[in-house]
Design a protein around this motif. Structure first.
Motif, short mmCIF file in Angstrom:
data_model
loop_
_atom_site.label_atom_id
_atom_site.label_comp_id
_atom_site.label_asym_id
_atom_site.label_seq_id
_atom_site.Cartn_x
_atom_site.Cartn_y
_atom_site.Cartn_z
N ASP A 194 -57.15 -19.60 60.99
CA ASP A 194 -57.32 -19.99 62.39
C ASP A 194 -58.57 -19.29 62.90
O ASP A 194 -58.55 -18.08 63.17
N PHE A 195 -59.67 -20.04 62.97
CA PHE A 195 -60.92 -19.43 63.40
C PHE A 195 -60.92 -19.17 64.91
O PHE A 195 -60.44 -20.00 65.70
N SER A 196 -61.49 -18.03 65.28
CA SER A 196 -61.65 -17.73 66.70
C SER A 196 -62.79 -18.58 67.26
O SER A 196 -63.56 -19.18 66.49
N GLY A 197 -62.89 -18.62 68.57
CA GLY A 197 -63.96 -19.39 69.20
C GLY A 197 -65.33 -18.92 68.76
O GLY A 197 -66.23 -19.73 68.48
N LYS A 198 -65.52 -17.60 68.66
CA LYS A 198 -66.81 -17.03 68.25
C LYS A 198 -67.13 -17.43 66.80
O LYS A 198 -68.27 -17.77 66.48
N GLU A 199 -66.12 -17.39 65.93
CA GLU A 199 -66.33 -17.73 64.51
C GLU A 199 -66.77 -19.20 64.38
O GLU A 199 -67.67 -19.52 63.61
N VAL A 257 -68.33 -21.03 66.60
CA VAL A 257 -69.70 -21.15 67.11
C VAL A 257 -70.70 -20.71 66.04
O VAL A 257 -71.74 -21.36 65.83
N ILE A 258 -70.39 -19.62 65.36
CA ILE A 258 -71.28 -19.09 64.31
C ILE A 258 -71.37 -20.07 63.15
O ILE A 258 -72.45 -20.41 62.66
N LEU A 259 -70.20 -20.56 62.68
CA LEU A 259 -70.17 -21.45 61.51
C LEU A 259 -70.89 -22.77 61.76
O LEU A 259 -71.44 -23.37 60.82
N GLU A 260 -70.91 -23.22 62.99
CA GLU A 260 -71.62 -24.47 63.32
C GLU A 260 -73.12 -24.35 63.08
O GLU A 260 -73.81 -25.36 62.89
N GLN A 261 -73.65 -23.13 63.08
CA GLN A 261 -75.08 -22.91 62.90
C GLN A 261 -75.46 -22.61 61.44
O GLN A 261 -76.61 -22.35 61.13
N MET A 262 -74.46 -22.67 60.54
CA MET A 262 -74.71 -22.29 59.15
C MET A 262 -74.44 -23.46 58.22
O MET A 262 -73.73 -24.40 58.58
#
Length: 368
Positions: A305-310, A312-317
């Motif tokens: 269960d990814f956090s909101g911050k995680e 956001v980060i993964l969307e840029q990778m």
């Protein structure tokens, strides 16, 4: 003495190569007779050089089994001779099989699908990632054979161990000489979970001419050879050529056309090597029944269960290009403070979602 002891003694001779020795044994009917037959037998055989015969007779006279056996025992080195049942079947059938294989580790195991994985010592992240991607989906019917060199070889052994695959390191020196020395930890892991072998006598140091000889054993032990990265004059291409001469399959993944390390694989592809982009390609080529395939649901590893911050980060990778922390921070437009970004990346790394590379760069794992 047992037959295997005579073969062991012959491995210490410098006069005749294995092919000549095997022909002489065939002519005499047994290996024992090679140590008792009159010297006139050798001089009667057409093609044998007199200086070689003289040297052989001197070696035969002066060699002592007890001394050799004691030395091997002290060094904790075992051996397997070509007459023994455990000698690898595929290797036995090559043009010039070694008379004896010296080894350390758990012993030689014959798996259904022995695959050699070779490539350049100066491997890129791309090359290592290919090895990682392919080996993580092979099942226990596969074994991984390589040469314990830097780069692709080391990646092959490491990933085999990580995925519980049996691995064999074939050395171009004695099994008690660790080369390169930086691979000492890898060597120790291999002998704990796999086997390190060599046809060269214990104590033998690495020499340039020994590596092509070693390569014929790597391919000889294998059903096929996977070449991952290498320039046009790479030693891995020698292994590929040897593999073809031994009637082995040659596989290779395509690479970046602008990179020198892609020239070797692309040359092989032009010559008819089978292109591999995923593990299933090898399963299909060898017609392996996938029903028996190891049930490794890699995706489970990523069901977090990814956090909101995680998120956001993964969307840029992505999985193909690493991104520097500073560049990632800029892309996020200040949504996450730099110190918090590093903390979140560390969490993702621990979960196996991202991989950290030198220079504070991060890249997305394949299965995300």
């Amino acid at each position: 003495m047992q037959k295997k002891h005579y073969y062991l003694l012959l491995a210490y001779f410098e006069s005749f190569g294995s092919r000549v020795v095997l022909k002489l044994i065939d002519k005499l009917g047994s290996v024992e007779k090679l140590f008792t037959v009159d010297e006139s037998f050798f001089y009667s055989i057409k093609g044998l050089k007199k200086n070689k015969i003289k040297k052989f007779l001197e070696e035969r006279k002066n060699i002592h089994f007890e001394k050799i056996a004691e030395d091997l025992n002290k060094k904790n080195i075992k051996y397997l001779s070509i007459n023994q049942d455990g000698y690898p079947r595929l290797l036995k059938n090559i043009y010039d099989p070694p008379l004896v294989l010296f080894y350390r580790g758990i012993g030689l195991k014959e798996k259904q699908y022995p695959l050699a994985v070779v490539g350049t010592r100066k491997s890129s992240h791309y090359g290592k990632k290919i090895v990682k991607k392919l080996l993580r989906k092979f099942d226990s019917r596969f074994s991984i054979i390589s040469g314990m060199a830097y780069g692709i070889d080391a990646a092959a052994h490491s990933n085999a161990i990580k995925n519980n695959l049996y691995t064999v390191a074939v050395l171009g020196n004695g099994v008690d000489y660790i080369y390169p020395p930086e691979n000492k930890k890898l060597y120790e892991k291999i002998i704990e979970r796999g086997t390190v072998i060599s046809e060269f006598l214990p104590g033998s140091k690495p020499k340039k001419y020994r590596f092509p000889m070693r390569n014929r054993i790597i391919s000889g032990l294998s059903k096929g050879v996977l070449v991952v990265e290498g320039p046009q004059n790479s030693g891995s291409l020698i292994t590929a050529r040897t593999a073809l001469s031994q009637n082995r399959d040659v596989f290779t993944p395509p690479g970046n056309i602008f990179k020198p390390n892609s020239r070797g694989p692309h040359k092989l592809l032009k010559q008819g090597a089978f292109v591999v982009t995923k593990p299933e390609d090898i399963y299909e080529y060898w017609k392996i029944d996938k029903k028996n395939k190891k049930q490794k649901n890699i995706d489970k590893k990523f069901k977090f269960d990814f956090s909101g911050k995680e998120k956001v980060i993964l969307e840029q990778m992505n999985q193909f290009k690493a991104i520097n922390v500073d560049e990632l921070f800029m892309k996020l437009n200040g949504k996450i403070p730099l110190n918090k970004l590093l903390s979140e990346l560390f969490k993702l790394k621990m979960k196996g979602i991202v991989e950290e590379l030198p220079g504070k760069k991060f890249i997305l794992e394949e299965n995300v």
